[in-house]
Design an enzyme around this catalytic site. Structure first.
Site, PDB file in Angstrom:
ATOM      1  N   ASP A 345      66.816  41.934  45.769  1.00 41.51           N
ATOM      2  CA  ASP A 345      66.850  41.642  47.193  1.00 41.51           C
ATOM      3  C   ASP A 345      68.239  41.103  47.536  1.00 41.51           C
ATOM      4  O   ASP A 345      68.985  40.664  46.652  1.00 41.51           O
ATOM      5  CB  ASP A 345      65.763  40.613  47.512  1.00 41.51           C
ATOM      6  CG  ASP A 345      65.814  40.143  48.955  1.00 41.51           C
ATOM      7  OD1 ASP A 345      65.909  41.000  49.859  1.00 41.51           O
ATOM      8  OD2 ASP A 345      65.785  38.920  49.182  1.00 41.51           O
ATOM      9  N   ASP A 545      62.822  36.753  46.968  1.00 44.48           N
ATOM     10  CA  ASP A 545      62.489  35.368  47.304  1.00 44.48           C
ATOM     11  C   ASP A 545      61.557  35.219  48.494  1.00 44.48           C
ATOM     12  O   ASP A 545      60.973  34.151  48.677  1.00 44.48           O
ATOM     13  CB  ASP A 545      63.775  34.581  47.604  1.00 44.48           C
ATOM     14  CG  ASP A 545      64.416  35.019  48.911  1.00 44.48           C
ATOM     15  OD1 ASP A 545      64.634  34.175  49.803  1.00 44.48           O
ATOM     16  OD2 ASP A 545      64.685  36.221  49.069  1.00 44.48           O
ATOM     17  N   ASP A 549      59.218  40.216  50.193  1.00 44.08           N
ATOM     18  CA  ASP A 549      59.435  40.741  48.842  1.00 44.08           C
ATOM     19  C   ASP A 549      58.160  40.720  48.006  1.00 44.08           C
ATOM     20  O   ASP A 549      58.101  41.362  46.950  1.00 44.08           O
ATOM     21  CB  ASP A 549      60.502  39.901  48.112  1.00 44.08           C
ATOM     22  CG  ASP A 549      61.846  39.954  48.802  1.00 44.08           C
ATOM     23  OD1 ASP A 549      62.239  41.047  49.226  1.00 44.08           O
ATOM     24  OD2 ASP A 549      62.494  38.899  48.919  1.00 44.08           O
TER      25      ASP A 549
END
Length: 661
Positions: A345, A545, A549
């Site tokens: 990410d 995080d 996600d």
């Protein structure tokens, strides 16, 4: 269009009164945890009594209770498996533990019981906590919404449960409220913090025609939103559904030895019966046949094989924990060493997730330098709580600049802020909004900053542009090195999967050395990207995080969450957590897992050699029971000590070095 500067709602306004408390299963509410704790306590009470030579009845009773507390559930599970005509390793462990006790090895059997009970408790706890977080995600969406009646009668506003909203309804979202349904803005302007859905680090300006999502937080403006999806079809509801589906359909992973548990279990039982029955059929004495069969069961029992697997993995977990990586189980530690591809990410993972001033550019002819420009902007922004405003103020304070008091402060959603500073009227905001249609030096500067992936913020004094600030989310210091290490470990460069805009994602990817960039992704798009990579034969590690996600973390072969800023759902869904947000520990823990897997193979070879020699000796000759127990326990001690090598600090150091090669 880059995010604009508006005043962020006060903290009190960000928590709606109908927000539900977080639901979390208590540790001792799980029966598996209670029984495992009881078995462990009883074992720890009995062990010193036995070692200090206390009467056998004192520690014998405690061991018996430990057998009962930790063994009855696996025994029941094994019996249920028998009814289904299968034989699992749990029942075999119970039989082996009882067999050890029957020939005087009570402590060894109790230790085996405690290990299996603790493993079952950890699995139950992980399952419960994940379920808690999935249910708690629904609390992001408010329980009620303000619906506007179509008839326009008196009292046209009515408060209704969000579950009762229908497609086509119009809802009023006041400043500081969470949006109650997915829809499109009909009227009004504001900024919406939608990090829970897209992961974007900054609030996004919303105007008529823009899409908004349930559970996201409105800024200072009022919005009228037309509902476009039922509550059950909202993005936040689909996130819950995707996490649940991914958790249910994710193939169960077992430790190496468990992959052959069925054949080993059946084979050992059949062999033990044969060792007892065949000599008896040829006239051997009952006592001799029984003793030989019991010796065979002890030396062939999988205690050493189980300990061949667990100590290296548990030692690796403990070592990783000392260095800020929480790996949730031995299964996860094993899986980490199998990954051959990584997806990262952006916001909060490769970056710190906090906007910072990167450029201070006074315009020619403005008559001031960087310090004066920053003072004017920071003073005007000081009353605002917007993330970009905080970044400007923090930059001024970092330089030790004194800020004058701003007067006549106003904030306009989608435009910026204005204030009077030292008698000058200062405006700070998006260039295109503050000076509509104007073409000047500030245009080129702003375009240059935005081309570099930064948010351009124009500062205007008494109607004339005086400078432009560039603001961006700062890259983590160890991000580039981490990407290089992961590339070396897996043989493939990581993939960037982010909900942020493509331009910002491409800039950051180029900076850290990533070529495969997938930007503008909603949670379901991230899951699709994960499945695409895994369908290509990859064992994918996802690092993220946020709430957005979580579905990808659940769907991937292995998921790691960043701990400090990670959402509750991401932390519970992930298989491991980077507690200190040190991104460089990701390749290190992968390398440590690979070392643990190599030690597991070594231990299995050692255990296999010992078992083979002792079994052949017992079958081909006469193996004295004490010698058989000594050989069995000796192999158990050897593999346990070999696995414990990963507890040393040097093991982590070598893993770090391996990840940097």
């Amino acid at each position: 269009m880059p995010p604009t500067l508006t005043e962020r709602p006060a903290p009190a306004a960000t928590a709606p009164p109908d927000a539900a408390p977080r639901r979390r299963t208590r540790l001792l509410a799980l029966p598996e945890v209670r029984w495992a704790a009881a078995a462990t306590v009883l074992f720890l009470l009995a062990l010193p009594l036995q070692l200090t030579g206390a009467p056998a009845w004192t520690w014998g009773v405690l061991y018996a209770l430990a057998y009962l507390a930790g063994g009855w559930e696996p025994a029941l599970a094994g019996l249920r498996a028998l009814r289904e005509r299968t034989l699992d390793v749990d029942l075999l462990m119970i039989v082996a533990a009882l067999g050890a006790a029957s020939v005087g090895q009570v402590m060894d059997g109790a230790l085996l019981i405690v290990i299996f009970a603790t493993s079952g408790a950890l699995e139950a706890l992980a399952t419960a906590r994940t379920a808690d977080s999935v249910r708690g995600l629904l609390d992001l969406a408010p329980a009620t919404a303000t619906r506007l009646r179509a008839d326009g009668a008196d009292g046209a506003e009515e408060t209704v449960p969000t579950a009762d909203l229908a497609v086509g309804d119009t809802v009023l979202v006041r400043p500081g409220e969470r949006i109650g349904a997915d829809g499109r803005v009909l009227n009004g302007a504001s900024e919406v913090d939608q990090a829970t859905i897209t992961g974007e680090p900054l609030p996004v300006a919303k105007e008529p025609g823009d899409e908004v999502f349930a559970g996201t937080l409105n800024g200072t403006g009022a919005l009228r939103v037309e509902v476009e999806r039922d509550a059950s079809d909202s993005v936040i509801a689909r996130i819950v559904q995707m996490v649940e589906e991914a958790s249910e359909t994710k193939a169960p992973t077992q430790l190496f030895i468990e992959k052959v548990e069925q054949r080993y279990s059946v084979g050992m039982v059949v062999a033990t019966l044969a060792v007892f029955a065949v000599p008896l059929a040829f006239g051997a004495a009952l006592t001799d046949s029984l003793l030989r069969a019991m010796t065979f069961m002890i030396v062939a029992s999988p205690c050493a094989v189980v300990l061949a697997t667990m100590p290296p993995l548990l030692s690796a977990i403990a070592n990783a924990g000392r260095h800020g990586v929480l790996v949730k189980s031995a299964v996860v530690m094993e899986r980490l060493g199998q990954v051959d591809a990584v997806a990262l990410d952006k916001t909060g993972t490769l970056t710190e997730g906090t906007p910072r001033v990167t450029d201070v550019r006074p315009l020619p002819g403005s008559g001031g330098g960087e310090a004066e420009l920053l003072v004017l902007a920071a003073a005007a922004e000081h009353p605002s709580e917007h993330p970009l405003a905080r970044a400007v103020v923090d930059a001024a304070r970092a330089r030790g600049l004194a800020l004058p008091v701003a007067e006549d402060f106003t904030s306009t959603p989608g435009v910026g802020v204005t204030a009077t500073v030292d008698g000058r009227k200062i405006a700070v905001g998006v260039p295109a909004r503050l000076l509509s249609g104007a073409e000047d030096a500030h245009t080129a500067v702003a375009a240059d900053l935005e081309d570099g992936g930064r948010t351009a913020v124009l500062v205007v004094a008494d109607g004339a542009p005086v400078g432009v600030l560039g603001i961006a989310d700062r890259l983590r210091p160890d991000a580039t090195a981490t990407v290089a290490s992961l590339t070396a470990l897996t043989g493939h460069a990581p993939t960037l999967v982010t909900g942020d805009n493509p331009r910002a994602a491409a800039r950051l990817a180029a900076e850290v050395g990533i070529t495969d960039v997938r930007a503008g992704l909603l949670p379901q798009d991230k899951v699709a990207a994960v499945r695409e990579l895994e369908q290509a034969g990859r064992r994918l590690l996802v690092v993220g995080d946020g709430v957005n996600d979580a579905p990808a973390l659940a769907a991937a072969h292995t998921g790691i969450a960043m701990g400090r800023a990670g959402s509750d759902l991401a932390l519970e869904t992930a298989d491991a957590v980077i507690v200190r947000d040190e991104l460089a520990t990701v390749p290190a823990v992968v390398a440590l897992s690979r070392r643990a897997r190599r030690l597991v193979v070594q231990n299995l070879v050692i255990a296999g050699v010992f078992i083979s020699v002792l079994v052949v000796w017992d079958l081909a000759g006469t193996l004295p029971l004490p010698l058989g127990v000594l050989g069995h326990e000796g192999s158990t001690v050897i593999v346990a000590l070999n696995g414990l090598r990963l507890l040393r600090e040097s093991a982590w150091t070598r893993a770090r070095e391996e990840s940097l090669r």
